[in-house]
Design a protein around this motif. Sequence first.
Motif, PDB file in Angstrom:
ATOM      1  N   ARG A   1       8.831   6.347   0.558  1.00 61.26           N
ATOM      2  CA  ARG A   1       7.862   7.124  -0.219  1.00 61.26           C
ATOM      3  C   ARG A   1       7.639   6.413  -1.476  1.00 61.26           C
TER       4      ARG A   1
ATOM      5  N   GLN B   1       6.169   1.538   5.592  1.00 58.90           N
ATOM      6  CA  GLN B   1       6.056   2.105   6.974  1.00 58.90           C
ATOM      7  C   GLN B   1       7.302   1.429   7.890  1.00 58.90           C
TER       8      GLN B   1
ATOM      9  N   GLN C   1       0.896  -1.135   0.006  1.00 54.70           N
ATOM     10  CA  GLN C   1      -0.096   0.094  -0.066  1.00 54.70           C
ATOM     11  C   GLN C   1       0.930   1.368  -0.053  1.00 54.70           C
ATOM     12  N   PRO C   2       0.436   2.447  -0.797  1.00 56.05           N
ATOM     13  CA  PRO C   2       1.597   3.354  -0.870  1.00 56.05           C
ATOM     14  C   PRO C   2       1.876   4.139   0.353  1.00 56.05           C
ATOM     15  N   ALA C   3       1.047   4.106   1.484  1.00 57.52           N
ATOM     16  CA  ALA C   3       1.614   4.746   2.609  1.00 57.52           C
ATOM     17  C   ALA C   3       1.272   3.866   3.797  1.00 57.52           C
ATOM     18  N   GLY C   4       1.764   2.541   3.441  1.00 55.41           N
ATOM     19  CA  GLY C   4       1.435   1.706   4.485  1.00 55.41           C
ATOM     20  C   GLY C   4       2.723   0.435   4.036  1.00 55.41           C
ATOM     21  N   GLY C   5       2.495  -0.575   4.947  1.00 57.22           N
ATOM     22  CA  GLY C   5       3.244  -1.849   4.786  1.00 57.22           C
ATOM     23  C   GLY C   5       4.601  -1.603   4.590  1.00 57.22           C
TER      24      GLY C   5
END
Lengths: 374, 270, 411
Positions: A157, A146, A139-143
Amino acid sequence: MKWLRNLDSLVAVLTLLPSVILLAIFVYGFIGQTIQTSLTNWGKDPAQALAINPVLQFVGLENYKELFSGFIHGRFRQDLVNNIFFTVFFVGGCLLVGLSLAIILDRGPKGEGFFRTVFLFPMSLSFIVTGTIWRWMLQPAGGVNQLPAAVGLPEGRFAWLTSRQQVLQFDWNHLPLFTAWLIGLILLWIGISALRNAQVRRGWIAVGSAALLIGWAIFIGPRVQLLPFPEIHGFNLAFIGIIIAAIWQMSGYTMALYLAGLRGVPEELREAARVDGASEVQLYRRIILPMLAPITLSAMIILGHISLKIFDLIWAMTGVDNAPTEVPALLMYVTTFRSNIIADGAAIATILLLLVALVIVPYLYSQLRSEVRR
Amino acid sequence: MIWRVVQYSILALATLFFLLPVYLVVVTALKEPAAITLESTWQLPRVWYWESFAQAWSAFLPKLQNSFFLTVTATLLSAMLGSINGYVLSKWKFPGANIIFPLMLFGMFIPYQAVLIPLFQFIREIGLGGSLWGLILVHVVYGLPITTLIFRNYYAEIPDELVEASRIDGAGFWGIYRNVIFPLSIPGFVVVIIWQFTQIWNEFLFAVTLVSSPSSQPITVALAQLAGGEAVKWNLPMAGALLAALPTLLVYILLGRYFIRGLLAGSVKG
Amino acid sequence: MRKWLLALAATALGSVSLAQGKLEIFSWWAGDEGPALQALLDLYKKKYPNVEVVNATVTGGSGVNARAVLKTRMLGGDPPDSFQVHAGQELIGTWVVAGRMEDLTSLYKSEGWLTRFPKGLIDLLSYNGGIWSVPVNIHRSNVMWYNPAKLREWGVTPPKTWTEFLSTCATLKGKGVEAPLAVGEAWTQQHLWESVALGVLGPDNWAALWSGKLKFNDPKAIAVWDTFGKVLDCTNKDASGLSWQQATDRVVQGQSAFNIMGDWAAGYMVTTLKLKPGEGFGWAPAPSTSGTFMMLSDSFGLPRGVKNRANVINWLKLLGSKEGQDTFNPLKGSIAARTDSDLSKYNAYLQSAARDWKNNKIVGSLVHGAVAPESFSSQFGTVMEIYLSSKNSRAAANAAQAIADQVRLGR
């Protein structure tokens, strides 16, 4: 056994017959029908596309010509490029990861069985399961992005599956030129090494064809235009995530292959090399890796044909109609079942089949020939 | 010494790479939907939420049943046929067998897109359209090359003298199969059954195009639809993924040795 | 024909419970939209208790998965008794031209629907002298959603034109809003495009595009892509990883200011996010499209050769009735296609939409199947891809025209 001396041989053939007939229909019969469909205009006229008894016209190779040169079929050409890049990186990655793990495991570390189990388990999963999991991982802002944050670093990013960046770009019109250079240089290398080994006839044939190809590439190639317009293709960075997921799933397979190969290297051979003063690195480079070459070739072919057929993994990771991560196998589905242009779908399927056959047929041939010799 | 350190750190990194997704699946499946945010992806759930599994179980139970029925039936049929074919091709070689066998084998490598359109028209014409039986037929047929291959190579190891001896005792084609070949086939069957079970359970393309009514959908299709559906609450797809993976995973963990043999056999010669 | 009327008469006489057998309803309504369908099915079961109703739902991708499955079923000679299909060209260009549907004109006459549905809608459903499906609901495509509290905080108002939108976008970027407009995966980008196109072209030229009178490579149509490109610069970079709901969430959570999405987004915000229309979220027509209602509609038809024809006709009657429409739509978050529905059953957003439905100029949606056949709309993704990778308006316009020629658009 003496053939047809008795009834039993007849029974044997009759027993095999149903399977042979089934495969004849399901493989060769259906492929024939698909090729036939690809030579018609089925679906070009919406009124015939989904009619109960569609009226079709024979159009020859028109659909193929369109796919390779039509303006609106640039998507198909990008899909082909996608698939080639995917294949190169995926196969390369699996070989590298698989070989490294196999070499380490072959040296018998503690907990070898545990590691082997861990590295191989993704092989037992469905591509759909793998895809679902990795879709969440990327996911773009997760996984994965992160992960650095979990140990206090700034979060990543990178737009794993959504990037629209393209690298290694080239103009489709230069494709014949590149191909000619590539094959020419390979042939040249084959020819020269054959001449060195005193295989005169083989060597000169290879060198001769190489000279022809390279000559073409120098004098005629630059002026060849496949399309009346420039068309840029390249490697879509959105594929990186899919390649990682695919390597996660399949590198265990190459590891198992290599491990079986390494176990087959006789201990005496290693000892002998060591006695001769070879270092461990030399031992692997000079003796063991060359012995694994046939395994590498098998793995390349098996993985290569899997990656040409890749379908479910991408479906589960980015959906069916995400153009940056599309491959011909998906485009065939979309063209057939969404756009209803069944003839084009059949043509794409046929091209896919030819690509796979290009890889598989020589392999089957050589495998079975060596078996007969054995 | 340095080599040791390098070796174990590579192993540790690789283990991390292979197991991180597993960790993520399990924690995500055990979180409340509201507690799943991108920022807290890697944290352990504050409340263990077993409800996802109950939900996934009730949603997926019929699909799991479909998959089981489909997989078991198709696996057994293709294993039986493969065994007999392998027997013929290894012990009753007839003129032309060396041409027919590779032609059969080619069927396991083709991209199935190349047969898809005529295939479902054919399935309709024989009256199996849309049902699980159509899918079973397809898996049996396209499973024949690999099962035949594995059994053929397996039976090649059985000495011809055993067969010859049985013939002299008056056994015929089927007699030899029953008395000599079949009793020795158990390991071969284990390999083939595991292989086919995994393949068919995990298959997607045929399942998504040939089976139309949701009531006979196999699990892979249901999972793809759930995860690809809109407004994804990730706990449910993750619990579903675990359920879908469990049967093949169990087979792998319990019978890994045979699984690997099937894997290696897949590269034709083994 | 006569047999048909007889069957109709027979079912009309035995109004309750004579019907038997099965009825299979094929749709892509699941999840949040499931309860609305269920309410309809329950209503049907109450009227025809002896009929076994089979709910065949295929979820995902705003119906794209379902449509693929439907095709394999139809090609495989196994048509569902009645299936959901976007009213207009998606039905006509795929199924009616292929001779797979039955004409419903006589049903329209006997049920008195010709005067109950707006004429603009019936025109969209008609082809070759027949009417081919019964619309259950109306959704609006050209709506811009925002979060009133956040807009106050940023000190901006919903822009009325695309020019105004671009300057608002610049203002918001200046205030640190990275992506003033939220979009999601491929189809939602096309959805945005159709609102831009309607705004730039105006309703008449939009309609002319689909009748073939205005070419895609006409300078007026090329200008759409220029504006679209500028609008895209205001959007989030991770679009293709988001579902439409996740894009809506961005607005609700205040990461983005606006989202252009069909009015099922209102249903999502009211039902799932429990927001109050007008307070938790606000709406306005997409910039430059005020006074125009870009509609799409889910409808059901009667495929030829179905097993339970009489049951399907009862189903269609129920769908077209006031009772059926007012049962379904408040739950679905859409308005009734009929103009005589009971507005008190609908929430504030839907009431405003229903007023616009009566007063605005009606045009059809591209992405949701009203104005173009699937052979065009499914390949529109390719056009979009050409634009996104080249940012060349002329190339995209030429590609669109090439596809229009290929599928004989407007002919």
